[in-house]
Design a protein around this motif. Structure first.
Motif, short mmCIF file in Angstrom:
data_model
loop_
_atom_site.label_atom_id
_atom_site.label_comp_id
_atom_site.label_asym_id
_atom_site.label_seq_id
_atom_site.Cartn_x
_atom_site.Cartn_y
_atom_site.Cartn_z
N ALA A 6 5.45 9.70 -5.68
CA ALA A 6 6.78 9.49 -6.26
C ALA A 6 7.07 8.01 -6.42
O ALA A 6 7.55 7.56 -7.47
CB ALA A 6 7.84 10.16 -5.38
N ALA A 7 6.77 7.23 -5.39
CA ALA A 7 7.03 5.79 -5.46
C ALA A 7 6.15 5.12 -6.51
O ALA A 7 6.60 4.25 -7.26
CB ALA A 7 6.79 5.15 -4.09
N GLU A 58 0.82 -1.21 0.00
CA GLU A 58 0.00 0.00 0.00
C GLU A 58 0.85 1.26 0.00
O GLU A 58 0.45 2.29 -0.56
CB GLU A 58 -0.93 0.00 1.22
CG GLU A 58 -1.96 -1.12 1.21
CD GLU A 58 -2.87 -1.07 2.43
OE1 GLU A 58 -2.81 -0.05 3.17
OE2 GLU A 58 -3.63 -2.02 2.65
N ALA A 59 2.02 1.18 0.62
CA ALA A 59 2.90 2.34 0.69
C ALA A 59 3.33 2.82 -0.69
O ALA A 59 3.59 4.02 -0.88
CB ALA A 59 4.14 2.01 1.53
N ALA A 82 -6.00 6.42 -8.39
CA ALA A 82 -7.09 5.49 -8.09
C ALA A 82 -7.05 5.04 -6.63
O ALA A 82 -8.09 4.95 -5.96
CB ALA A 82 -7.00 4.28 -9.01
N TRP A 83 -5.85 4.78 -6.13
CA TRP A 83 -5.73 4.29 -4.75
C TRP A 83 -6.14 5.36 -3.74
O TRP A 83 -6.94 5.10 -2.83
CB TRP A 83 -4.30 3.85 -4.48
CG TRP A 83 -4.11 3.32 -3.08
CD1 TRP A 83 -3.67 4.02 -1.99
CD2 TRP A 83 -4.41 2.00 -2.62
NE1 TRP A 83 -3.65 3.22 -0.88
CE2 TRP A 83 -4.11 1.97 -1.24
CE3 TRP A 83 -4.89 0.85 -3.23
CZ2 TRP A 83 -4.27 0.81 -0.47
CZ3 TRP A 83 -5.06 -0.29 -2.47
CH2 TRP A 83 -4.75 -0.31 -1.12
N THR A 84 -5.62 6.56 -3.89
CA THR A 84 -5.92 7.61 -2.91
C THR A 84 -7.39 8.03 -2.97
O THR A 84 -8.00 8.32 -1.94
CB THR A 84 -5.02 8.84 -3.13
OG1 THR A 84 -5.12 9.28 -4.48
CG2 THR A 84 -3.58 8.50 -2.81
N GLY A 88 -8.27 -3.32 -8.07
CA GLY A 88 -7.45 -2.63 -9.06
C GLY A 88 -5.97 -2.70 -8.72
O GLY A 88 -5.13 -2.83 -9.62
N ALA A 89 -5.65 -2.63 -7.44
CA ALA A 89 -4.25 -2.72 -7.03
C ALA A 89 -3.66 -4.08 -7.39
O ALA A 89 -2.50 -4.18 -7.83
CB ALA A 89 -4.13 -2.45 -5.53
#
Length: 206
Positions: free
Chosen positions: A19-20, A12-13, A78-80, A97-98
């Motif tokens: 940036a990552a 998740e990080a 999408a994640w945030t 989706g991840a």
């Protein structure tokens, strides 16, 4: 219908850090590209029989770098957006989706070693067909989470369609065998020594 599979999903990080999320696919893509040897890859690419509309090899580096960055931003977006939603369905779709993103990235990264490294065009074409399918489904899933993330995947999806055409067309035109695309030829610069030339290139006259 896919589900969230933690063991097949990036941490998740990664997704929560812009940036990552952007630099990871860019860095992995560049690492794979250089591991296969760019000069050797370009020479093999130019030696193969190609379908119409093949771009020059110099196009691929900048194009893929841009697409990797765009897909990374789409993943972050999408994640945030999805994990901040109060709708459980949206959160679940975000996690799905991840997993899909991680799978498609893995399929993406193995294409070049399959095609240019191992010279296995059948397996490489099967891989890119699967990649296009997974990416298409990922885009659909993300369209239910964040429209911007989904639209960011459209150029990538379009390029994958074109790349599938190139992969399948090149394999077909070369009888699905890339192992014989180099030949030994005499080198006038090295006396009686041998060097490699390519089958589509006329041998130099002595």
């Amino acid at each position: 219908m896919t589900t969230h599979i933690p063991s097949m999903t990036l941490p998740e990080a990664i997704f929560s850090n812009p940036a990552a999320s952007i630099l990871l696919p860019v860095g992995l893509g560049c690492a794979v590209g250089f591991s296969v040897s760019p000069k050797s890859t370009q020479k093999t690419y130019l030696a193969l029989k190609q379908p119409p509309y093949r771009p020059p090899p110099q196009v691929f580096g900048p194009t893929w770098t841009s697409l990797y960055a765009l897909m990374g931003y789409a993943a972050y977006r999408a994640w945030t957006t999805g994990t901040a939603s109060l709708n459980p369905t949206t959160v679940n779709l975000t996690k799905q989706g991840a997993t899909l993103f991680t799978i498609q990235l893995g399929l993406n990264l193995i294409w070049m070693p399959l095609f240019f490294g191992l010279k296995r065009p059948i397996e490489a074409t099967a891989d890119i067909i699967a990649l296009t399918g997974v990416t298409g489904y990922l885009t659909y899933v993300w369209s239910q989470v964040d429209s911007v993330a989904a639209w960011c995947m459209v150029p990538y999806l379009g390029w994958l369609g074109f790349a599938t055409y190139l992969s399948a067309g090149t394999g077909y035109l070369n009888d699905w065998n890339l192992a014989d695309k180099e030949r030994e030829s005499k080198s006038s610069d090295r006396g009686s020594g041998l060097n490699k030339d390519y089958v589509n290139r006329a041998p130099k006259k002595e």
